[in-house]
Design a protein around this motif. Sequence first.
Motif, PDB file in Angstrom:
ATOM      1  N   ASP A   1      33.192  36.761  47.810  1.00  0.00           N
ATOM      2  CA  ASP A   1      33.761  38.261  47.688  1.00  0.00           C
ATOM      3  C   ASP A   1      34.664  38.000  47.874  1.00  0.00           C
ATOM      4  OD1 ASP A   1      33.714  41.061  48.225  1.00  0.00           O
ATOM      5  OD2 ASP A   1      34.353  40.334  50.958  1.00  0.00           O
ATOM      6  N   ARG A   2      35.930  36.321  48.966  1.00  0.00           N
ATOM      7  CA  ARG A   2      36.929  36.884  48.849  1.00  0.00           C
ATOM      8  C   ARG A   2      37.462  36.992  47.002  1.00  0.00           C
ATOM      9  NH1 ARG A   2      37.932  33.382  54.214  1.00  0.00           N
ATOM     10  NH2 ARG A   2      37.114  35.118  56.063  1.00  0.00           N
ATOM     11  N   ALA A   3      37.013  35.140  46.685  1.00  0.00           N
ATOM     12  CA  ALA A   3      36.952  34.815  45.290  1.00  0.00           C
ATOM     13  C   ALA A   3      37.597  36.414  44.260  1.00  0.00           C
ATOM     14  CB  ALA A   3      36.522  34.115  44.724  1.00  0.00           C
ATOM     15  N   GLU A   4      36.582  36.860  44.392  1.00  0.00           N
ATOM     16  CA  GLU A   4      36.610  38.603  43.558  1.00  0.00           C
ATOM     17  C   GLU A   4      37.693  39.000  43.745  1.00  0.00           C
ATOM     18  OE1 GLU A   4      32.194  39.711  44.342  1.00  0.00           O
ATOM     19  OE2 GLU A   4      31.820  38.513  42.407  1.00  0.00           O
ATOM     20  N   GLY A   5      37.688  39.449  44.793  1.00  0.00           N
ATOM     21  CA  GLY A   5      38.941  40.105  45.973  1.00  0.00           C
ATOM     22  C   GLY A   5      39.998  39.166  44.961  1.00  0.00           C
ATOM     23  N   ALA A   6      40.800  37.943  44.937  1.00  0.00           N
ATOM     24  CA  ALA A   6      41.594  37.809  45.119  1.00  0.00           C
ATOM     25  C   ALA A   6      42.025  37.570  43.615  1.00  0.00           C
ATOM     26  CB  ALA A   6      41.133  35.919  45.774  1.00  0.00           C
ATOM     27  N   TRP A   7      40.369  37.899  42.494  1.00  0.00           N
ATOM     28  CA  TRP A   7      40.840  37.206  41.382  1.00  0.00           C
ATOM     29  C   TRP A   7      40.986  39.038  40.713  1.00  0.00           C
ATOM     30  CZ3 TRP A   7      41.654  33.944  37.640  1.00  0.00           C
ATOM     31  CH2 TRP A   7      41.503  34.575  36.226  1.00  0.00           C
ATOM     32  N   ARG A   8      40.555  40.044  41.210  1.00  0.00           N
ATOM     33  CA  ARG A   8      41.285  41.549  40.965  1.00  0.00           C
ATOM     34  C   ARG A   8      42.871  41.824  41.490  1.00  0.00           C
ATOM     35  NH1 ARG A   8      35.756  42.479  42.185  1.00  0.00           N
ATOM     36  NH2 ARG A   8      36.302  42.789  44.997  1.00  0.00           N
ATOM     37  N   ALA A   9      42.528  41.038  42.257  1.00  0.00           N
ATOM     38  CA  ALA A   9      44.334  41.381  43.084  1.00  0.00           C
ATOM     39  C   ALA A   9      45.844  40.402  42.459  1.00  0.00           C
ATOM     40  CB  ALA A   9      44.671  41.132  44.280  1.00  0.00           C
TER      41      ALA A   9
END
Length: 161
Positions: free
Chosen positions: A123-131
Amino acid sequence: MAKRCEVSDGMRVYLCGRVMVECAERVVSDSGLAGRQGRLLFAYLMSRSGQPVSRADLMRALWGDTPPRSADTALNAVVSKLRGVLRRVGVVPPDGITSDVGTYRCAMQNAWIDLEAARTAIDRAEGAWRAGDVVPAWTNCECLRRPSPVVRFCPMSSGRG
């Protein structure tokens, strides 16, 4: 009976790979978790994040479409053995396996659980990638790539993920 496992003792549950419960210097793994059926029951319950699971679902998980004649008695025996194993490693009420109206659940409120840590890292990796934050995305991905015992050193590994 073993000393109660406290938060400061670092209760850890590993479901990815070898199934293990670890608290301080006490470790129970694989066959020590009440045999093959106990290990399967433990992993099945813990992967449900403390949610109630019906006896019927547990019987299907343990025996598929061909349960033994005395499946209720056999399930009770596996649950009883697994509760004893968890008590010896320091898991005591309110944590551990509980039952209520035809369901069981297994919860360890203060334990670090590798499966939950992996879900959090994704979840954190996906959120960071999207940001557009490549470094935090990469850091979380690196934690997932390592074997379970190494994951404990990753940023999200303190507490429950």
